[in-house]
Design a protein around this motif. Sequence first.
Motif, mmCIF file in Angstrom:
data_model
loop_
_atom_site.group_PDB
_atom_site.id
_atom_site.type_symbol
_atom_site.label_atom_id
_atom_site.label_comp_id
_atom_site.label_asym_id
_atom_site.label_seq_id
_atom_site.Cartn_x
_atom_site.Cartn_y
_atom_site.Cartn_z
ATOM 1 N N PHE A 9 4.428 0.924 14.759
ATOM 2 C CA PHE A 9 3.940 1.078 13.393
ATOM 3 C C PHE A 9 2.543 0.509 13.286
ATOM 4 N N SER A 10 1.661 1.231 12.563
ATOM 5 C CA SER A 10 0.275 0.805 12.394
ATOM 6 C C SER A 10 0.001 0.540 10.929
ATOM 7 N N LYS B 180 -1.518 -2.521 7.905
ATOM 8 C CA LYS B 180 -0.987 -3.740 7.315
ATOM 9 C C LYS B 180 -0.165 -3.434 6.063
ATOM 10 N N ARG C 143 2.557 1.223 6.377
ATOM 11 C CA ARG C 143 2.947 1.261 7.796
ATOM 12 C C ARG C 143 3.200 2.711 8.197
ATOM 13 N N THR C 144 2.357 3.196 9.131
ATOM 14 C CA THR C 144 2.438 4.577 9.604
ATOM 15 C C THR C 144 2.990 4.564 11.022
ATOM 16 N N HIS D 21 -1.938 -2.402 14.763
ATOM 17 C CA HIS D 21 -1.361 -3.068 13.598
ATOM 18 C C HIS D 21 -2.429 -3.352 12.532
#
Length: 385
Positions: free
Chosen positions: A334-335, A337, A340-341, A383
């Motif tokens: 997940f990317s 802050k 979250r994608t 992240h």
Amino acid sequence: MKFFPIKIAIICLLITPVFYIVTLELCEKYLNKNYSCQIENILIGDSIHLLDGSVRLEEQIANNIHDFCKADWLIQKAKLDINILVTTIHKKIIYPIFLDVDSLAKDINSDFDSENIAKNNFEILNSGLVVKIETNLSHGSRIGNIVLVLYFGVSFFIFFIFYKIASAKSIVEGETKAQLINDLKREEQVHKQMLKNFQKERHELFENIKVLNKKYQKDKTKAKINEEEMFEEIISLEEKLNSFIELKQKKEMEISELKSKIQKHGKKKNFKLRHNELEFIEKRFSALYKNIKMNRKALSGFLNLSDELQIKAEEIIHLLDRNPDKIIIKRKVFSGKKHRTACFEVLFSYNGRLYFKKNENNITEVLVVGTKKTQTKDIEFIHKL
């Protein structure tokens, strides 16, 4: 006396009488039991003559016991002292027989009544017989003396063996001591000879010291004469050394300035080359792969790969552009802050790592290209997107 087996001697002297007494008691018990069984087996003998009254039970028992005693080896040869007592249940003594003169005369003068004898024999047999055996193996008997001599012989044999071993150790120790004394005497002679040699060397060293002292005095006088000349030469050499040090410091400063200039020029040149490579790669990927968007971090990581890994990474990018269904995804990362994608991790050439995601326009965006070594930093970058 150092190796004399005094403990063994004491043990042999103490154990022999103990074993002697215990053995006599055990032998008496064994012989009593054994002879009781044997005498009970031969006590009655043939009962036909007893039941027809042709012989008295007491006589037949006495004859059987006498025959047994004559045939037994221990009783005849070893003179075993054995006491045999046969009685009825009512304590009537059957063996040994004690007859007085009056009863003997009465039996001779009276007629032989076989019926009464048979009846008397049957009554005794019917009531039962008790056999008691007592063997005497007290101190002084022949068997007791044999056992005592045997145990003393064994004790003496054991003591003799240990005495021989101790004697052998004593002989070996004596030989060792003699050999050690001889070796010490030889070493003493050697040391005396060495002492003589040292005294001779000492005398020679004193002579050499005298010669060297004379030479030293001569050299000392020469050194005083040349001392002033040497001081002047030292001063001139120090002046030359100081001038050389100043010149060296100046040259070092010039060299450091030149190095800093060269480094600045090299950094500018490398930055320009790196920037040109990134622009070239970005244009190349945008021209070749229309459905792929390359992040600047991904382009920079791609350039840091070796030639072989660059080929494998471009192969994965090609599949993402043409056949994304054939891509094998290892895991989801997940990317971001706040929002979250989902991003996906793809392996290539075992050590290679590629991370991508789908943007709002359904275009595949390659976020990072790196290796297993840069994986931790790459995930931190994802992240923070």
